[in-house]
Design a protein around this motif. Structure first.
Motif, PDB file in Angstrom:
ATOM      1  N   GLY A  93      -1.174  43.376  48.561  1.00  0.00           N
ATOM      2  CA  GLY A  93      -1.572  43.382  50.166  1.00  0.00           C
ATOM      3  C   GLY A  93      -3.059  43.002  50.011  1.00  0.00           C
ATOM      4  N   ALA A  94      -3.812  43.921  49.914  1.00  0.00           N
ATOM      5  CA  ALA A  94      -5.579  43.841  49.870  1.00  0.00           C
ATOM      6  C   ALA A  94      -5.801  44.670  48.776  1.00  0.00           C
ATOM      7  N   PRO A  95      -5.703  44.425  47.690  1.00  0.00           N
ATOM      8  CA  PRO A  95      -5.902  45.369  46.278  1.00  0.00           C
ATOM      9  C   PRO A  95      -7.300  45.974  46.210  1.00  0.00           C
ATOM     10  N   VAL A  96      -7.323  47.296  46.231  1.00  0.00           N
ATOM     11  CA  VAL A  96      -8.603  48.065  46.187  1.00  0.00           C
ATOM     12  C   VAL A  96      -9.295  47.763  44.732  1.00  0.00           C
ATOM     13  N   SER A  97      -8.472  47.658  43.849  1.00  0.00           N
ATOM     14  CA  SER A  97      -9.082  47.538  42.538  1.00  0.00           C
ATOM     15  C   SER A  97      -9.914  45.866  42.339  1.00  0.00           C
ATOM     16  N   LEU A  98      -9.604  45.080  43.145  1.00  0.00           N
ATOM     17  CA  LEU A  98     -10.390  44.017  43.389  1.00  0.00           C
ATOM     18  C   LEU A  98     -11.649  44.080  43.857  1.00  0.00           C
ATOM     19  N   LEU A  99     -11.374  44.900  44.835  1.00  0.00           N
ATOM     20  CA  LEU A  99     -12.839  45.122  45.867  1.00  0.00           C
ATOM     21  C   LEU A  99     -13.672  45.874  44.923  1.00  0.00           C
ATOM     22  N   VAL A 125      -1.624  60.654  42.624  1.00  0.00           N
ATOM     23  CA  VAL A 125      -1.541  60.230  41.438  1.00  0.00           C
ATOM     24  C   VAL A 125      -2.616  59.080  41.023  1.00  0.00           C
ATOM     25  N   THR A 126      -2.346  57.949  41.592  1.00  0.00           N
ATOM     26  CA  THR A 126      -3.252  56.960  41.193  1.00  0.00           C
ATOM     27  C   THR A 126      -2.707  55.783  42.253  1.00  0.00           C
ATOM     28  N   GLY A 127      -3.618  54.677  42.733  1.00  0.00           N
ATOM     29  CA  GLY A 127      -3.160  53.552  43.172  1.00  0.00           C
ATOM     30  C   GLY A 127      -4.132  53.367  44.633  1.00  0.00           C
ATOM     31  N   GLY A 128      -4.011  52.244  45.024  1.00  0.00           N
ATOM     32  CA  GLY A 128      -4.990  51.872  46.087  1.00  0.00           C
ATOM     33  C   GLY A 128      -4.980  52.646  47.414  1.00  0.00           C
ATOM     34  N   ALA A 129      -3.908  52.961  47.789  1.00  0.00           N
ATOM     35  CA  ALA A 129      -3.817  53.781  49.038  1.00  0.00           C
ATOM     36  C   ALA A 129      -4.276  55.243  48.802  1.00  0.00           C
ATOM     37  N   GLU A 130      -3.861  55.801  47.453  1.00  0.00           N
ATOM     38  CA  GLU A 130      -4.521  57.300  47.301  1.00  0.00           C
ATOM     39  C   GLU A 130      -5.927  57.018  47.183  1.00  0.00           C
ATOM     40  N   ARG A 131      -6.575  55.839  46.772  1.00  0.00           N
ATOM     41  CA  ARG A 131      -7.973  55.542  46.316  1.00  0.00           C
ATOM     42  C   ARG A 131      -8.379  55.650  47.721  1.00  0.00           C
ATOM     43  N   LEU A 132      -8.097  55.346  48.606  1.00  0.00           N
ATOM     44  CA  LEU A 132      -8.613  55.035  50.013  1.00  0.00           C
ATOM     45  C   LEU A 132      -8.643  56.275  50.917  1.00  0.00           C
ATOM     46  N   VAL A 133      -7.550  57.389  50.602  1.00  0.00           N
ATOM     47  CA  VAL A 133      -7.727  58.523  51.255  1.00  0.00           C
ATOM     48  C   VAL A 133      -8.976  59.366  50.642  1.00  0.00           C
ATOM     49  N   ARG A 177     -20.170  40.154  44.467  1.00  0.00           N
ATOM     50  CA  ARG A 177     -20.877  41.238  44.848  1.00  0.00           C
ATOM     51  C   ARG A 177     -21.396  41.562  46.193  1.00  0.00           C
ATOM     52  N   SER A 178     -21.936  40.462  46.475  1.00  0.00           N
ATOM     53  CA  SER A 178     -22.523  40.162  47.793  1.00  0.00           C
ATOM     54  C   SER A 178     -21.566  40.338  48.893  1.00  0.00           C
ATOM     55  N   ARG A 179     -20.383  39.753  48.559  1.00  0.00           N
ATOM     56  CA  ARG A 179     -19.354  39.696  49.739  1.00  0.00           C
ATOM     57  C   ARG A 179     -18.740  40.969  49.659  1.00  0.00           C
ATOM     58  N   VAL A 180     -18.549  41.869  48.891  1.00  0.00           N
ATOM     59  CA  VAL A 180     -18.237  43.262  49.262  1.00  0.00           C
ATOM     60  C   VAL A 180     -19.038  43.968  49.757  1.00  0.00           C
ATOM     61  N   LEU A 181     -20.239  43.962  49.506  1.00  0.00           N
ATOM     62  CA  LEU A 181     -21.416  44.665  50.098  1.00  0.00           C
ATOM     63  C   LEU A 181     -21.418  44.599  51.571  1.00  0.00           C
ATOM     64  N   ARG A 182     -21.388  43.199  51.980  1.00  0.00           N
ATOM     65  CA  ARG A 182     -21.634  42.743  53.185  1.00  0.00           C
ATOM     66  C   ARG A 182     -20.484  43.046  54.161  1.00  0.00           C
ATOM     67  N   ASP A 183     -19.137  42.901  53.638  1.00  0.00           N
ATOM     68  CA  ASP A 183     -17.923  42.738  54.309  1.00  0.00           C
ATOM     69  C   ASP A 183     -17.079  44.188  54.187  1.00  0.00           C
ATOM     70  N   TYR A 184     -17.166  44.658  53.211  1.00  0.00           N
ATOM     71  CA  TYR A 184     -16.064  45.875  52.571  1.00  0.00           C
ATOM     72  C   TYR A 184     -16.699  47.384  52.184  1.00  0.00           C
ATOM     73  N   GLY A 185     -17.784  47.516  53.035  1.00  0.00           N
ATOM     74  CA  GLY A 185     -18.442  48.782  52.850  1.00  0.00           C
ATOM     75  C   GLY A 185     -17.455  49.974  53.487  1.00  0.00           C
ATOM     76  N   ALA A 186     -17.591  50.971  52.947  1.00  0.00           N
ATOM     77  CA  ALA A 186     -16.928  52.255  53.586  1.00  0.00           C
ATOM     78  C   ALA A 186     -17.319  52.738  54.629  1.00  0.00           C
ATOM     79  N   ASP A 187     -18.507  52.883  55.128  1.00  0.00           N
ATOM     80  CA  ASP A 187     -19.297  53.482  56.516  1.00  0.00           C
ATOM     81  C   ASP A 187     -18.633  52.622  57.541  1.00  0.00           C
ATOM     82  N   ALA A 188     -18.664  51.301  57.730  1.00  0.00           N
ATOM     83  CA  ALA A 188     -18.098  50.425  58.823  1.00  0.00           C
ATOM     84  C   ALA A 188     -16.502  50.646  58.937  1.00  0.00           C
ATOM     85  N   TRP A 189     -16.035  50.770  57.696  1.00  0.00           N
ATOM     86  CA  TRP A 189     -14.492  50.950  57.631  1.00  0.00           C
ATOM     87  C   TRP A 189     -14.060  52.333  58.461  1.00  0.00           C
TER      88      TRP A 189
END
Length: 396
Positions: free
Chosen positions: A297-303, A27-35, A362-374
């Motif tokens: 936890g670590a909110p995806v909405s913040l990222l 439906v909605t939510g950070g966990a669902e967004r991660l899938v 913006r610089s922080r999320v680009l550097r440390d929280y990108g999807a490919d490395a994850w």
């Protein structure tokens, strides 16, 4: 957010890993967004074949996104957690898809997935998304089964942040968990035309400062505290608007929030948008991201807000301080509307602070929280316990 383009080609496999992702709803939510983020990152790859198992039968935006990606989706609705027929259907589906690794998100999927994987001898992992277990308010038997599932010898625990790992120790017993921080894909960044388009839709002039909060209308998010804080901001800055994005899972709670806004005299300046599919566009149309959550936890909405260059004003809970350290973002104690109002006023009044913080986050999320490395970190983890020796073999 893009990793080394040659990295994906470093691995060859005779046959893709048959990977199962299991989640309570789409439906909605950070966990669902991660899938969905994980599925998007797999496009064009030949080393993983993904099947998503969902314990819900609704036609939802995230489900439609997965279908557009041509992901195999198995729907497993049931009467309750211990629905025997659903559990048997899950076992049959896992065998039929010849799943070689199962990864669960959220409490019910963790419980069912752990027991099913254990019976079938499938390596199993679960992601812990919050600093508080999501079964605190459910029946005792569900809590017990969830705790047993987390403590099964074959259950690999993955925390979305260090704060979550530390908070989960009481649930995990002597076992530990790995930390794999959440991530966002480049697709969460809105196009350049989004700001003007959405502000026009919402009736926001360019002289209006839009504060945006993204999150379901549930108790954890403490929207009532946010409204109290915004009431104080509005009294001093009438040129502000609060935009609330999130589904009303508890209709009475939303009605109470609307009544509260009326009492505070701010109803015309609070927009309840409900569940939206264009969250990146709404973020781009806004000026400041705000959250009054009691816990996270670590909110995806913040990222996602950071990726769109929004300066955050959020409560100091979960992983927020670690994610935002030295960016200029403002953190305040939970359940303190006065502190939240003062932090918002500081950010609203200082355009220079807004711009500097926007650049930093913006610089922080680009550097440390990108999807490919994850994704690569998760695939490395799967490879450690995969029964097949030919999968993810490094080419010479």
């Amino acid at each position: 957010m893009n990793a080394d383009p040659d990295r994906r080609s470093r691995y060859r496999t005779a046959e893709p890993l048959r990977l199962g992702y299991m989640i309570d709803t789409l439906v909605t939510g950070g966990a669902e967004r991660l899938v969905v983020t994980f599925a998007e990152a797999l496009r064009g790859r030949s080393d993983v074949a993904l099947t998503v198992f969902v314990l819900h039968d609704g036609d939802t935006p995230f489900r439609r996104q997965l279908e557009a990606l041509e992901i195999d989706i198995i729907r497993l609705p049931g009467k309750n957690l211990v629905d025997r027929r659903r559990f048997l259907r899950l076992l049959t589906a896992l065998r039929g898809r010849r799943i070689e690794y199962l990864h669960a998100h959220l409490a019910s999927s963790t419980t069912l997935g752990a027991f099913a994987a254990g019976l079938l001898g499938i390596p199993f992992a679960t992601t812990l998304h919050n600093v508080r277990p999501s079964v605190r308010r459910v029946r005792r038997v569900r809590k017990l089964l969830h705790r047993v599932a987390l403590r099964l010898p074959g259950t690999e625990k993955i925390a979305v942040g260090q704060a979550v790992a530390e908070a989960s120790r009481s649930e995990l017993g002597r076992s530990d968990c790995r930390v794999v921080p959440n991530a966002v894909p480049a697709s969460v960044v809105a196009d350049t035309a989004a700001r003007g388009r959405v502000r026009h839709e919402l009736g926001l002039g360019e002289d209006v400062t839009a504060l945006v909060c993204v999150g379901a209308i549930i108790g954890q998010k403490a929207h009532e505290v946010l409204l109290d804080a915004f009431g104080a901001v509005q009294a001093r800055r009438p040129d502000t608007v609060l935009v609330l994005v999130g589904d009303a899972r508890e209709p009475d709670r939303q009605r109470n929030l609307m009544a509260q806004a009326e009492r505070l005299g701010i109803r015309e300046n609070v927009r309840f948008l409900g569940l939206r599919r264009d969250i990146p566009d709404i973020l781009a149309a806004s000026d400041i991201f705000v959250s009054a959550s009691d816990w996270e936890g670590a909110p995806v909405s913040l990222l996602e807000a950071m990726a769109n260059g929004l300066p955050p004003v959020v409560t100091d809970v979960g992983e927020n301080r670690r994610v935002l350290q030295d960016t200029g973002a403002r953190l305040v104690p939970p359940r303190d509307p006065f502190a939240l109002a003062e932090a918002l006023m500081e950010m609203v009044a200082d355009k220079g602070l807004q711009m500097r913080t926007a650049d930093e986050v913006r610089s922080r999320v680009l550097r440390d929280y990108g999807a490919d490395a994850w994704v690569e970190r998760l695939l490395d983890l799967y490879a450690e316990r995969s029964a097949r020796r030919d999968w993810r073999r490094h080419t010479q």
